[in-house]
Design a protein around this motif. Sequence first.
Motif, mmCIF file in Angstrom:
data_model
loop_
_atom_site.group_PDB
_atom_site.id
_atom_site.type_symbol
_atom_site.label_atom_id
_atom_site.label_comp_id
_atom_site.label_asym_id
_atom_site.label_seq_id
_atom_site.Cartn_x
_atom_site.Cartn_y
_atom_site.Cartn_z
ATOM 1 N N LEU A 172 0.809 -1.219 0.000
ATOM 2 C CA LEU A 172 0.000 0.000 0.000
ATOM 3 C C LEU A 172 0.842 1.270 0.000
ATOM 4 C CD1 LEU A 172 -2.862 -1.057 2.436
ATOM 5 C CD2 LEU A 172 -2.935 -0.892 -0.051
ATOM 6 N N ALA A 173 1.983 1.262 0.665
ATOM 7 C CA ALA A 173 2.792 2.484 0.755
ATOM 8 C C ALA A 173 3.334 2.907 -0.601
ATOM 9 C CB ALA A 173 3.938 2.269 1.741
ATOM 10 N N MET B 58 -12.274 -2.206 2.148
ATOM 11 C CA MET B 58 -11.461 -3.242 2.792
ATOM 12 C C MET B 58 -10.304 -2.624 3.577
ATOM 13 S SD MET B 58 -9.390 -6.377 0.957
ATOM 14 C CE MET B 58 -8.348 -5.230 0.026
ATOM 15 N N ILE B 59 -9.634 -1.648 2.978
ATOM 16 C CA ILE B 59 -8.524 -1.001 3.671
ATOM 17 C C ILE B 59 -9.027 -0.283 4.921
ATOM 18 C CG2 ILE B 59 -6.786 0.833 3.465
ATOM 19 C CD1 ILE B 59 -6.584 0.082 0.475
ATOM 20 N N ARG B 60 -10.209 0.288 4.842
ATOM 21 C CA ARG B 60 -10.771 1.029 5.979
ATOM 22 C C ARG B 60 -11.254 0.102 7.092
ATOM 23 N NH1 ARG B 60 -14.336 3.137 3.368
ATOM 24 N NH2 ARG B 60 -16.180 1.963 4.046
ATOM 25 N N GLN C 174 1.327 -3.281 13.172
ATOM 26 C CA GLN C 174 1.119 -2.261 14.204
ATOM 27 C C GLN C 174 -0.230 -1.558 14.008
ATOM 28 O OE1 GLN C 174 4.606 0.256 14.040
ATOM 29 N NE2 GLN C 174 5.914 -1.281 15.018
ATOM 30 N N ASN C 175 -1.248 -2.405 13.729
ATOM 31 C CA ASN C 175 -2.630 -1.947 13.578
ATOM 32 C C ASN C 175 -2.844 -1.018 12.385
ATOM 33 O OD1 ASN C 175 -3.580 -3.359 15.848
ATOM 34 N ND2 ASN C 175 -2.830 -1.718 17.209
ATOM 35 N N ARG C 176 -1.934 -1.051 11.427
ATOM 36 C CA ARG C 176 -2.089 -0.247 10.222
ATOM 37 C C ARG C 176 -2.071 -1.172 9.003
ATOM 38 N NH1 ARG C 176 -0.991 5.203 10.520
ATOM 39 N NH2 ARG C 176 -0.241 5.180 8.365
#
Length: 318
Positions: free
Chosen positions: A28-29, A75-77, A108-110
């Motif tokens: 994603l980055a 999905m990402i949200r 890390q929850n991201r």
Amino acid sequence: MPLHDAEARRLYDQAAGLAGIGAWECVLATEQLTWTDGVYDLFGLPRGSTLHRPSTVDLYSNESRAEMERLRAGMIRTGQGFVLDARIIAADGEDRWMRLSAAVSHSQNRPTRIFGAKQNITSEKHMWQGLRRLAYSDPLTGLANRRAFEAQLSELRHSPADSAAIGALALVDLDMFKPINDRFGHAAGDECLRQVALRLEATLSDAVMIARLGGDEFALLLCSRAGWPAILRRLDHALAALAQPVAWNGRLIEISASIGVTTLLPGRLHETDRSFAEADSALYVAKASGRNRLHLFGDPLRSQANGEAVLRQALATG
């Protein structure tokens, strides 16, 4: 007997190739894509070639692209994966369907990457589309059948009303069809039905739907922004075309039809049974008045001499 990693990979690749399936991943980055060979093949791109997400997304059809992007963002949200059947136009120009499965992983929850599988389901889609055509079409004439016609009426109930358009439901029935079968045989009768279908399609090419309900009965859904005079002219034209003889084995078979029509009012689109009953009642009046004519539901029964003139006046002012 346990398999070594290389042997397990070979067996997996063979199975994936047979199933037309491949794996994919997107960081994603950076939006960096990684595909296995199966996905390259599905999109018609050279295996191992450099991937750019905007270019690959452009290969989706407009509708599938919009739905995929909506599900991807959700999905990402939310972290909830999805499965989507999407239509693509591969780089080699071939129209294909794929089943896209997607999930998201976190650090890390991201959300950090999304991944999944893409499978070629073009043959499956064509099979189901073929079955649907069989289920919703009349095999003799190629027109829609009763099931398809009723489904179209049902869809109208959920469509926003267009106050500028006039809608009509018309039932068409051949006059004296049984004597044609009795005299010339069922093959001749079938040819008459096919010719009726062709003539309705030719004269009412802009109809919302033309269907054969069964036997010698057909149904029409019409819509016009020009009002009732335009609808009447179109139906008059169709009536004249249906009255032309049908050539059969060197002979001419005389045919004609009667038409019963009713308005489809925006506030009553949910009353499909009532609309059918009104059109059927008008059809009965047309036949009782001498056949080979059109009758609008609600128009008073007049003498045969002035019936058509009165009908034209009623439609023009209605």
